[in-house]
Design a protein around this motif. Structure first.
Motif, PDB file in Angstrom:
ATOM      1  N   ARG A  82       0.781  -1.315  -0.107  1.00  0.00           N
ATOM      2  CA  ARG A  82      -0.107  -0.024  -0.115  1.00  0.00           C
ATOM      3  C   ARG A  82       0.939   1.229  -0.052  1.00  0.00           C
ATOM      4  NH1 ARG A  82      -3.968  -2.461   4.099  1.00  0.00           N
ATOM      5  NH2 ARG A  82      -5.285  -3.659   2.931  1.00  0.00           N
ATOM      6  N   GLN A  83       1.961   1.315   0.381  1.00  0.00           N
ATOM      7  CA  GLN A  83       2.758   2.306   0.446  1.00  0.00           C
ATOM      8  C   GLN A  83       3.384   2.531  -0.920  1.00  0.00           C
ATOM      9  OE1 GLN A  83       6.369   2.170   3.131  1.00  0.00           O
ATOM     10  NE2 GLN A  83       5.093   0.586   4.299  1.00  0.00           N
ATOM     11  N   LYS A  84       3.034   1.612  -2.008  1.00  0.00           N
ATOM     12  CA  LYS A  84       3.229   1.928  -3.307  1.00  0.00           C
ATOM     13  C   LYS A  84       2.029   2.379  -4.060  1.00  0.00           C
ATOM     14  CE  LYS A  84       7.167  -1.467  -3.417  1.00  0.00           C
ATOM     15  NZ  LYS A  84       7.557  -2.811  -4.186  1.00  0.00           N
ATOM     16  N   ILE A  85       1.127   2.127  -3.471  1.00  0.00           N
ATOM     17  CA  ILE A  85      -0.178   2.485  -4.008  1.00  0.00           C
ATOM     18  C   ILE A  85      -1.134   3.196  -3.191  1.00  0.00           C
ATOM     19  CG2 ILE A  85      -2.528   1.480  -5.011  1.00  0.00           C
ATOM     20  CD1 ILE A  85      -1.213  -1.086  -5.002  1.00  0.00           C
ATOM     21  N   GLY A  86      -0.924   4.640  -3.662  1.00  0.00           N
ATOM     22  CA  GLY A  86      -1.566   5.742  -2.662  1.00  0.00           C
ATOM     23  C   GLY A  86      -3.017   5.822  -3.047  1.00  0.00           C
ATOM     24  N   MET A  87      -3.865   6.130  -1.994  1.00  0.00           N
ATOM     25  CA  MET A  87      -5.220   6.340  -2.405  1.00  0.00           C
ATOM     26  C   MET A  87      -5.832   7.572  -1.699  1.00  0.00           C
ATOM     27  SD  MET A  87      -7.936   3.582  -2.372  1.00  0.00           S
ATOM     28  CE  MET A  87      -9.894   3.838  -2.882  1.00  0.00           C
ATOM     29  N   VAL A  88      -6.622   8.288  -2.439  1.00  0.00           N
ATOM     30  CA  VAL A  88      -7.487   9.464  -1.803  1.00  0.00           C
ATOM     31  C   VAL A  88      -8.809   9.074  -2.073  1.00  0.00           C
ATOM     32  CG1 VAL A  88      -7.612  11.719  -1.819  1.00  0.00           C
ATOM     33  CG2 VAL A  88      -5.442  10.741  -2.620  1.00  0.00           C
ATOM     34  N   PHE A  89      -9.602   9.602  -0.973  1.00  0.00           N
ATOM     35  CA  PHE A  89     -10.694   9.134  -0.917  1.00  0.00           C
ATOM     36  C   PHE A  89     -11.949  10.304  -1.153  1.00  0.00           C
ATOM     37  CE2 PHE A  89      -8.466   6.276   1.503  1.00  0.00           C
ATOM     38  CZ  PHE A  89      -9.127   5.066   1.446  1.00  0.00           C
ATOM     39  N   GLN A  90     -13.184  10.243  -1.417  1.00  0.00           N
ATOM     40  CA  GLN A  90     -14.247  11.151  -1.488  1.00  0.00           C
ATOM     41  C   GLN A  90     -14.164  12.131  -0.249  1.00  0.00           C
ATOM     42  OE1 GLN A  90     -17.903   9.740  -3.040  1.00  0.00           O
ATOM     43  NE2 GLN A  90     -19.191  11.455  -1.961  1.00  0.00           N
ATOM     44  N   SER A  91     -14.198  11.410   0.820  1.00  0.00           N
ATOM     45  CA  SER A  91     -14.605  12.036   2.149  1.00  0.00           C
ATOM     46  C   SER A  91     -13.186  12.413   2.763  1.00  0.00           C
ATOM     47  CB  SER A  91     -15.304  11.069   2.938  1.00  0.00           C
ATOM     48  OG  SER A  91     -14.670   9.824   3.022  1.00  0.00           O
ATOM     49  N   TYR A  92     -12.126  12.792   1.961  1.00  0.00           N
ATOM     50  CA  TYR A  92     -10.712  13.314   2.732  1.00  0.00           C
ATOM     51  C   TYR A  92     -10.093  12.387   3.844  1.00  0.00           C
ATOM     52  CZ  TYR A  92     -14.338  17.161   1.889  1.00  0.00           C
ATOM     53  OH  TYR A  92     -15.387  17.795   1.725  1.00  0.00           O
ATOM     54  N   ASP A  93     -11.076  12.055   4.788  1.00  0.00           N
ATOM     55  CA  ASP A  93     -10.509  11.160   5.886  1.00  0.00           C
ATOM     56  C   ASP A  93      -9.124  11.710   6.289  1.00  0.00           C
ATOM     57  OD1 ASP A  93     -12.826   9.628   5.740  1.00  0.00           O
ATOM     58  OD2 ASP A  93     -11.876   8.665   3.969  1.00  0.00           O
ATOM     59  N   LEU A  94      -9.173  12.758   6.672  1.00  0.00           N
ATOM     60  CA  LEU A  94      -8.035  13.283   7.589  1.00  0.00           C
ATOM     61  C   LEU A  94      -8.292  12.853   8.984  1.00  0.00           C
ATOM     62  CD1 LEU A  94      -7.781  16.944   6.127  1.00  0.00           C
ATOM     63  CD2 LEU A  94      -6.414  14.792   5.537  1.00  0.00           C
ATOM     64  N   PHE A  95      -6.903  12.711   9.699  1.00  0.00           N
ATOM     65  CA  PHE A  95      -7.166  12.373  11.302  1.00  0.00           C
ATOM     66  C   PHE A  95      -7.545  13.801  11.939  1.00  0.00           C
ATOM     67  CE2 PHE A  95      -3.579   9.598   9.270  1.00  0.00           C
ATOM     68  CZ  PHE A  95      -4.452   8.764   9.361  1.00  0.00           C
ATOM     69  N   PRO A  96      -8.827  13.624  12.642  1.00  0.00           N
ATOM     70  CA  PRO A  96      -9.369  15.060  12.905  1.00  0.00           C
ATOM     71  C   PRO A  96      -8.544  15.582  14.255  1.00  0.00           C
ATOM     72  CG  PRO A  96     -11.039  13.138  13.253  1.00  0.00           C
ATOM     73  CD  PRO A  96      -9.783  12.599  12.402  1.00  0.00           C
ATOM     74  N   HIS A  97      -8.043  14.540  14.820  1.00  0.00           N
ATOM     75  CA  HIS A  97      -7.094  15.042  15.966  1.00  0.00           C
ATOM     76  C   HIS A  97      -5.723  15.432  15.761  1.00  0.00           C
ATOM     77  CE1 HIS A  97      -9.717  14.437  19.396  1.00  0.00           C
ATOM     78  NE2 HIS A  97     -10.312  13.282  18.934  1.00  0.00           N
ATOM     79  N   MET A  98      -5.328  15.473  14.461  1.00  0.00           N
ATOM     80  CA  MET A  98      -3.890  15.944  14.146  1.00  0.00           C
ATOM     81  C   MET A  98      -4.058  16.981  13.429  1.00  0.00           C
ATOM     82  SD  MET A  98      -2.162  12.367  13.311  1.00  0.00           S
ATOM     83  CE  MET A  98      -2.578  10.847  14.238  1.00  0.00           C
ATOM     84  N   SER A  99      -3.051  17.929  13.623  1.00  0.00           N
ATOM     85  CA  SER A  99      -2.747  18.961  12.759  1.00  0.00           C
ATOM     86  C   SER A  99      -2.425  18.604  11.294  1.00  0.00           C
ATOM     87  CB  SER A  99      -1.629  19.892  13.208  1.00  0.00           C
ATOM     88  OG  SER A  99      -0.432  19.545  13.081  1.00  0.00           O
ATOM     89  N   VAL A 100      -2.659  19.621  10.329  1.00  0.00           N
ATOM     90  CA  VAL A 100      -2.174  19.423   9.027  1.00  0.00           C
ATOM     91  C   VAL A 100      -0.837  18.792   8.828  1.00  0.00           C
ATOM     92  CG1 VAL A 100      -1.734  20.393   6.736  1.00  0.00           C
ATOM     93  CG2 VAL A 100      -3.963  21.010   8.072  1.00  0.00           C
ATOM     94  N   ILE A 101      -0.119  19.225   9.473  1.00  0.00           N
ATOM     95  CA  ILE A 101       1.400  18.659   9.091  1.00  0.00           C
ATOM     96  C   ILE A 101       1.381  17.158   9.837  1.00  0.00           C
ATOM     97  CG2 ILE A 101       2.519  19.646  11.059  1.00  0.00           C
ATOM     98  CD1 ILE A 101       4.300  19.838   7.869  1.00  0.00           C
ATOM     99  N   ASP A 102       1.144  17.090  10.945  1.00  0.00           N
ATOM    100  CA  ASP A 102       0.957  15.745  11.511  1.00  0.00           C
ATOM    101  C   ASP A 102       0.291  14.778  10.525  1.00  0.00           C
ATOM    102  OD1 ASP A 102       2.622  16.587  13.685  1.00  0.00           O
ATOM    103  OD2 ASP A 102       0.929  16.954  14.784  1.00  0.00           O
ATOM    104  N   ASN A 103      -0.712  15.283  10.416  1.00  0.00           N
ATOM    105  CA  ASN A 103      -1.489  14.359   9.262  1.00  0.00           C
ATOM    106  C   ASN A 103      -0.640  13.808   8.239  1.00  0.00           C
ATOM    107  OD1 ASN A 103      -4.624  13.485   9.029  1.00  0.00           O
ATOM    108  ND2 ASN A 103      -4.625  15.360  10.346  1.00  0.00           N
ATOM    109  N   ILE A 104       0.118  14.552   7.751  1.00  0.00           N
ATOM    110  CA  ILE A 104       1.197  14.164   6.480  1.00  0.00           C
ATOM    111  C   ILE A 104       2.255  13.621   6.909  1.00  0.00           C
ATOM    112  CG2 ILE A 104       2.537  15.506   4.571  1.00  0.00           C
ATOM    113  CD1 ILE A 104       0.430  17.977   4.647  1.00  0.00           C
TER     114      ILE A 104
END
Ligand code: ATP
Ligand code: MG
Lengths: 259, 220
Positions: A82-104
């Protein structure tokens, strides 16, 4: 142009959630550097296909190959694949408890064990590239949908995947935000990323795709260049599908020519 | 109102109650947290579905939870004696309290972790996060507000149980309330112990809620 090697391949895959076949013998080759856009009516199996390709769903028959190796048989190291196959979803699914940079940086640091400082610098560069450097310490709830989706794209990019899967990444966005996200994807396409994209944005599909794959009823019905698919669809089903995107006054006769 | 010995006794009782409650909560979580995690991930929709493990744990949890605490207290007395050396007093009460608390805590942890958005978990998996990373960085991290509310509830419940243990000489405020209020009809002391218990619950609840709010990043 010499064809690049096949990066990701589906061979005769069959998916059944237990109530009938959703994917019915699908085969598709994605070459390195190629951008394929999957289109088709709602419920035809587009999301299911993407989810199968990175192992979020199990297939009942067929094979999936990454870089020529079968990943659907035996004991697959899915985290590694999965590290070789990135996926982005319709609902973004960011981690709500983490800042943008920590999410990344979570993926590169915790999953790939890379140096935090180095990754943070890289994350900042990528954020800058999508115009969100000033949001790096914000939390997801403080971002608009379009901003969240751009962060989600950066989060997938930073793992340096060989291919990116996008599942209707603009479907949940207000119209004025669709553009900012699609522009990012167009830029990725022009810088040579291999991508498999599901979208209902036909203009965008036409602009970004090297090949359009039209799915209906769990089968690939057409696979063609965008030019050919949008101007001369070969099948009735494709024509009917394309007509659903055309609005005409007073029930004027709808033909695919009017596209 | 009360003489010095009574006051000292109440202070000591409060200390003993806090001690039993907090230590049992801690032990309860040492067992209950892993239990809850395993329940959450082995369930059908979890990240490592395993019917056998889930069913077994689920059964044990249900079984333990259906035994009234007072009965459990008496049932485990031999075990208590084995571990602590005696079957009365606050240290001894920690054994049944922990046994009663762990499955209950496990259930709360399970339900907190199951609240975590499936999409967020899949996003982490798509990044190549393994089971351990998903548990640690996503499930526990994202459920922390709910987990903390759970801790608060657990403390309140265990405090109540500890008072019940007073019936069989469990020590603490419950013990005092029973001995003075019930056997000697000293209603004054009993009311004071109840007031102290209420205040303790209020303070602990307040602290827990404050902390969980502080750690919540989802709302402004
Ligand atoms: N988890 C699931 N369990 C059972 N059936 C499912 C599940 N997910 C999808 N399906 C079914 O599989 C079919 C294909 O769904 P899928 O989500 O892949 O379609 P789609 O092409 O992505 O549609 P849309 O354009 O609306 O997103 C649908 O009939 C759907 O009801
Ligand atoms: Mg879909």
């Amino acid at each position: 142009m010499a064809k690049q090697p096949v990066l990701l391949e589906a061979k005769n895959i069959i998916k059944d959630y237990g109530n009938g076949q959703v994917l019915n013998d699908i085969s598709l080759q994605i070459h390195k550097g190629e951008v394929i856009v999957l289109v088709g009516p709602s419920g035809c199996g587009k999301s299911t296909f993407l989810r199968c390709m990175n192992g979020l769903e199990q297939i009942q028959a067929g094979q999936i190959l990454l870089d020529g190796e079968v990943i659907t048989e035996g004991k697959t190291d899915w985290p590694k694949v999965r590290q070789k196959i990135g996926m982005v979803f319709q609902s973004y699914d960011l981690f709500p408890h983490m800042s943008v940079i920590d999410n990344i940086i979570l993926g590169p640091v915790k999953v790939q064990g890379r140096d935090k400082k180095e990754v943070t610098e890289e994350a900042e560069k990528l954020l800058d590239r999508v115009g969100l450097l000033d949001k790096k310490d914000a939390y997801p709830r403080q971002l608009s949908g379009g901003q969240k989706q751009r962060v989600a794209i950066v989060r997938a990019l930073i793992l340096k995947p060989e291919i990116l899967l996008f599942d209707e990444v603009t479907a949940a966005l207000d119209p004025e935000m669709v553009r900012e996200v699609l522009d990012v994807i167009l830029e990725l396409a022009s810088s040579g990323y291999t991508m498999l994209i599901v979208t209902h944005e036909m203009q965008f599909a036409r602009a970004v795709a090297d090949r359009i794959v039209f799915i209906d009823g769990g089968k690939i019905v057409e696979s063609d260049t965008p030019e050919a698919f949008f101007t001369q669809p070969k099948t009735d089903r494709a024509r009917r599908f394309l007509n659903t995107f055309i609005y005409a006054k007073d029930g004027e006769k709808l033909t695919s020519d009017s596209y | 109102m009360f003489d010095e010995t009574t006051v000292n006794m109440l202070i000591e009782g409060t200390g003993a109650t806090l001690y039993m409650t907090l230590v049992s909560t801690l032990f309860g979580y040492i067992v209950g947290l892993p239990l809850g995690i395993i329940l959450a991930i082995t369930d059908k929709t979890g990240i490592k579905p395993n019917v056998v493990i889930y069913k077994i744990l689920d059964f044990i949890v249900n079984l333990t939870r259906s035994i009234p605490f007072l009965i459990l207290l008496i049932l485990v007395m031999p075990l208590t004696k084995l571990i602590v050396g005696q079957s009365y007093g606050s240290a001894a009460t920690i054994v049944p309290l922990t046994i009663a608390a762990a499955p209950f805590i496990g259930r709360m942890v399970e339900s907190s972790l199951k609240e975590v958005d499936k999409g967020v978990i899949e996003a982490a998996q798509s990044m190549g996060a393994g089971t351990f990373t998903v548990i640690w960085k996503v499930l526990l991290a994202e459920a922390r507000t709910s987990l903390l509310v759970g801790v608060t509830i657990a403390i309140g419940t265990i405090l109540g149980y500890s008072a019940m243990a007073g019936v069989v000489g469990g020590g603490g405020l419950g013990d005092i309330a029973i001995r003075y209020g019930y056997y000697r009809y000293e209603t004054g002391i009993m009311i004071v112990t109840i007031v102290i218990l209420v205040i303790l619950v209020q303070i602990l609840q307040g602290l827990g809620m404050m902390l969980s709010k502080k750690l919540d990043r989802r709302q402004a």
